[in-house]
Write a protein that holds these residues in place. Structure first.
Motif, PDB file in Angstrom:
ATOM      1  N   ASP A   1       0.947  -1.197  -0.033  1.00 11.53           N
ATOM      2  CA  ASP A   1      -0.100   0.039  -0.068  1.00 11.53           C
ATOM      3  C   ASP A   1       0.943   1.190  -0.011  1.00 11.53           C
ATOM      4  O   ASP A   1       0.523   2.197  -0.698  1.00 11.53           O
ATOM      5  N   ALA A   2       1.914   1.153   0.866  1.00  8.65           N
ATOM      6  CA  ALA A   2       2.907   2.446   0.670  1.00  8.65           C
ATOM      7  C   ALA A   2       3.565   2.620  -0.393  1.00  8.65           C
ATOM      8  O   ALA A   2       3.685   3.779  -1.011  1.00  8.65           O
ATOM      9  N   MET A   3       4.040   1.569  -1.146  1.00 10.66           N
ATOM     10  CA  MET A   3       4.518   1.514  -2.472  1.00 10.66           C
ATOM     11  C   MET A   3       3.696   2.340  -3.232  1.00 10.66           C
ATOM     12  O   MET A   3       3.829   3.150  -4.078  1.00 10.66           O
ATOM     13  N   TYR A   4       2.338   1.725  -3.396  1.00 11.19           N
ATOM     14  CA  TYR A   4       1.338   2.302  -4.312  1.00 11.19           C
ATOM     15  C   TYR A   4       1.019   3.734  -4.146  1.00 11.19           C
ATOM     16  O   TYR A   4       1.152   4.654  -5.140  1.00 11.19           O
ATOM     17  N   PHE A   5       0.914   4.365  -2.790  1.00 13.50           N
ATOM     18  CA  PHE A   5       0.698   5.643  -2.591  1.00 13.50           C
ATOM     19  C   PHE A   5       1.801   6.410  -3.087  1.00 13.50           C
ATOM     20  O   PHE A   5       1.857   7.594  -3.558  1.00 13.50           O
ATOM     21  N   LYS A   6       3.040   5.812  -2.756  1.00 12.47           N
ATOM     22  CA  LYS A   6       4.283   6.830  -3.277  1.00 12.47           C
ATOM     23  C   LYS A   6       4.488   6.937  -4.706  1.00 12.47           C
ATOM     24  O   LYS A   6       4.682   7.948  -5.283  1.00 12.47           O
ATOM     25  N   ILE A   7       3.956   5.729  -5.484  1.00 17.28           N
ATOM     26  CA  ILE A   7       4.139   5.846  -6.914  1.00 17.28           C
ATOM     27  C   ILE A   7       3.031   6.686  -7.473  1.00 17.28           C
ATOM     28  O   ILE A   7       3.230   7.533  -8.324  1.00 17.28           O
ATOM     29  N   MET A   8       1.773   6.888  -6.917  1.00 20.63           N
ATOM     30  CA  MET A   8       0.699   8.042  -7.090  1.00 20.63           C
ATOM     31  C   MET A   8       1.404   9.046  -6.796  1.00 20.63           C
ATOM     32  O   MET A   8       1.253  10.082  -7.506  1.00 20.63           O
ATOM     33  N   ASP A   9       1.985   9.441  -5.803  1.00 17.36           N
ATOM     34  CA  ASP A   9       2.377  10.735  -5.345  1.00 17.36           C
ATOM     35  C   ASP A   9       3.426  11.350  -6.114  1.00 17.36           C
ATOM     36  O   ASP A   9       3.380  12.404  -6.613  1.00 17.36           O
ATOM     37  N   ILE A  10       4.237  10.440  -6.725  1.00 15.09           N
ATOM     38  CA  ILE A  10       5.422  10.722  -7.700  1.00 15.09           C
ATOM     39  C   ILE A  10       4.759  11.100  -9.116  1.00 15.09           C
ATOM     40  O   ILE A  10       5.043  12.033  -9.474  1.00 15.09           O
ATOM     41  N   ILE A  11       3.591  10.235  -9.235  1.00 13.08           N
ATOM     42  CA  ILE A  11       2.941  10.650 -10.734  1.00 13.08           C
ATOM     43  C   ILE A  11       2.397  12.042 -10.783  1.00 13.08           C
ATOM     44  O   ILE A  11       2.383  12.946 -11.576  1.00 13.08           O
ATOM     45  N   LYS A  12       1.588  12.428  -9.557  1.00 12.28           N
ATOM     46  CA  LYS A  12       1.216  13.675  -9.230  1.00 12.28           C
ATOM     47  C   LYS A  12       2.007  14.931  -9.091  1.00 12.28           C
ATOM     48  O   LYS A  12       1.536  15.886  -9.582  1.00 12.28           O
ATOM     49  N   ASN A  13       3.212  14.588  -8.341  1.00 13.25           N
ATOM     50  CA  ASN A  13       4.154  15.756  -8.327  1.00 13.25           C
ATOM     51  C   ASN A  13       5.355  15.315  -8.915  1.00 13.25           C
ATOM     52  O   ASN A  13       6.586  15.454  -8.324  1.00 13.25           O
ATOM     53  N   TYR A  14       5.383  15.064 -10.126  1.00 13.52           N
ATOM     54  CA  TYR A  14       6.635  14.493 -10.931  1.00 13.52           C
ATOM     55  C   TYR A  14       7.687  15.629 -10.970  1.00 13.52           C
ATOM     56  O   TYR A  14       8.720  14.843 -10.568  1.00 13.52           O
ATOM     57  N   GLU A  15       7.469  16.709 -11.059  1.00 15.73           N
ATOM     58  CA  GLU A  15       8.308  17.669 -11.182  1.00 15.73           C
ATOM     59  C   GLU A  15       9.317  17.724  -9.886  1.00 15.73           C
ATOM     60  O   GLU A  15      10.615  17.920  -9.958  1.00 15.73           O
ATOM     61  N   ALA A  16       8.782  17.628  -8.819  1.00 12.58           N
ATOM     62  CA  ALA A  16       9.398  17.836  -7.437  1.00 12.58           C
ATOM     63  C   ALA A  16      10.241  16.592  -7.101  1.00 12.58           C
ATOM     64  O   ALA A  16      11.576  16.784  -7.068  1.00 12.58           O
ATOM     65  N   TYR A  17       9.928  15.376  -7.815  1.00 20.26           N
ATOM     66  CA  TYR A  17      10.562  14.100  -7.593  1.00 20.26           C
ATOM     67  C   TYR A  17      11.887  13.869  -8.617  1.00 20.26           C
ATOM     68  O   TYR A  17      12.618  13.496  -8.536  1.00 20.26           O
ATOM     69  N   HIS A  18      11.366  14.713  -9.859  1.00 17.71           N
ATOM     70  CA  HIS A  18      12.649  14.770 -10.846  1.00 17.71           C
ATOM     71  C   HIS A  18      13.763  15.816 -10.446  1.00 17.71           C
ATOM     72  O   HIS A  18      14.787  15.310 -10.665  1.00 17.71           O
ATOM     73  N   ASN A  19      13.391  16.679  -9.637  1.00 19.60           N
ATOM     74  CA  ASN A  19      14.428  17.660  -9.245  1.00 19.60           C
ATOM     75  C   ASN A  19      15.068  16.676  -8.087  1.00 19.60           C
ATOM     76  O   ASN A  19      16.417  17.055  -7.998  1.00 19.60           O
ATOM     77  N   LYS A  20      14.610  15.792  -7.301  1.00 19.19           N
ATOM     78  CA  LYS A  20      15.191  15.168  -6.212  1.00 19.19           C
ATOM     79  C   LYS A  20      16.139  14.283  -7.070  1.00 19.19           C
ATOM     80  O   LYS A  20      17.295  13.672  -6.480  1.00 19.19           O
ATOM     81  N   SER A  21      15.558  13.449  -8.058  1.00 16.71           N
ATOM     82  CA  SER A  21      16.548  12.595  -9.128  1.00 16.71           C
ATOM     83  C   SER A  21      17.642  13.139  -9.517  1.00 16.71           C
ATOM     84  O   SER A  21      18.688  12.654  -9.582  1.00 16.71           O
ATOM     85  N   ARG A  22      17.905  14.396  -9.749  1.00 18.23           N
ATOM     86  CA  ARG A  22      19.044  15.215 -10.226  1.00 18.23           C
ATOM     87  C   ARG A  22      19.976  15.221  -9.006  1.00 18.23           C
ATOM     88  O   ARG A  22      21.156  15.124  -9.335  1.00 18.23           O
ATOM     89  N   LEU A  23      19.509  15.534  -7.757  1.00 13.50           N
ATOM     90  CA  LEU A  23      20.442  15.290  -6.661  1.00 13.50           C
ATOM     91  C   LEU A  23      20.943  13.804  -6.581  1.00 13.50           C
ATOM     92  O   LEU A  23      22.232  13.790  -6.144  1.00 13.50           O
TER      93      LEU A  23
END
Length: 131
Positions: free
Chosen positions: A83-105
């Motif tokens: 369930d936590a994995m599902y919610f994290k995936i959905m959060d990444i999909i909804k807030n992709y740019e913020a997570y994309h910036n984290k991936s740069r780091l």
């Protein structure tokens, strides 16, 4: 339920499994992709590094060896918590740019720690240190 079952209606989600290098590079270059690693047996977790080097947000379970290698820039959830994995995936999909910036780091951190240049410097320090 299983993660594939929970995500079956998400058109953005493709479960791949093991891939050839040619197929892998095609998927790693897709826009707005996320790399999800659910493996328990990946010590260094090379797929996470591959995803990060391609600037993809990455997520896995919170295994100690993965946290020690990838630190704070990699996204983790409690081991076997589907369930936590599902919610994290959905959060990444909804807030992709913020997570994309984290991936740069994360990419920058991996290059600083594990590039050939970084490893050469570490080896020279070990081999030529004064006793």
């Amino acid at each position: 339920g299983s993660l594939p079952y929970q995500l079956k209606n998400q058109k953005e989600v493709i479960f791949l499994g093991r891939l050839s290098n040619k197929s892998k590079s095609r998927y790693l270059s897709l826009p707005n992709s996320i790399l999800v690693s659910t493996s328990y047996y990946e010590g260094f977790a090379i797929p996470i590094a591959e995803g990060a080097l391609n600037l993809l947000p990455t997520i896995s379970y919170n295994l100690p060896e993965i946290i020690s290698v990838y630190g704070n820039y990699h996204n983790v959830v409690k081991y076997k918590d589907v369930d936590a994995m599902y919610f994290k995936i959905m959060d990444i999909i909804k807030n992709y740019e913020a997570y994309h910036n984290k991936s740069r780091l994360l990419r920058k951190d991996i290059i600083l720690k594990y590039s050939i240049s970084a490893i050469n410097k570490k080896l020279k320090r070990i081999l030529y240190q004064d006793d």
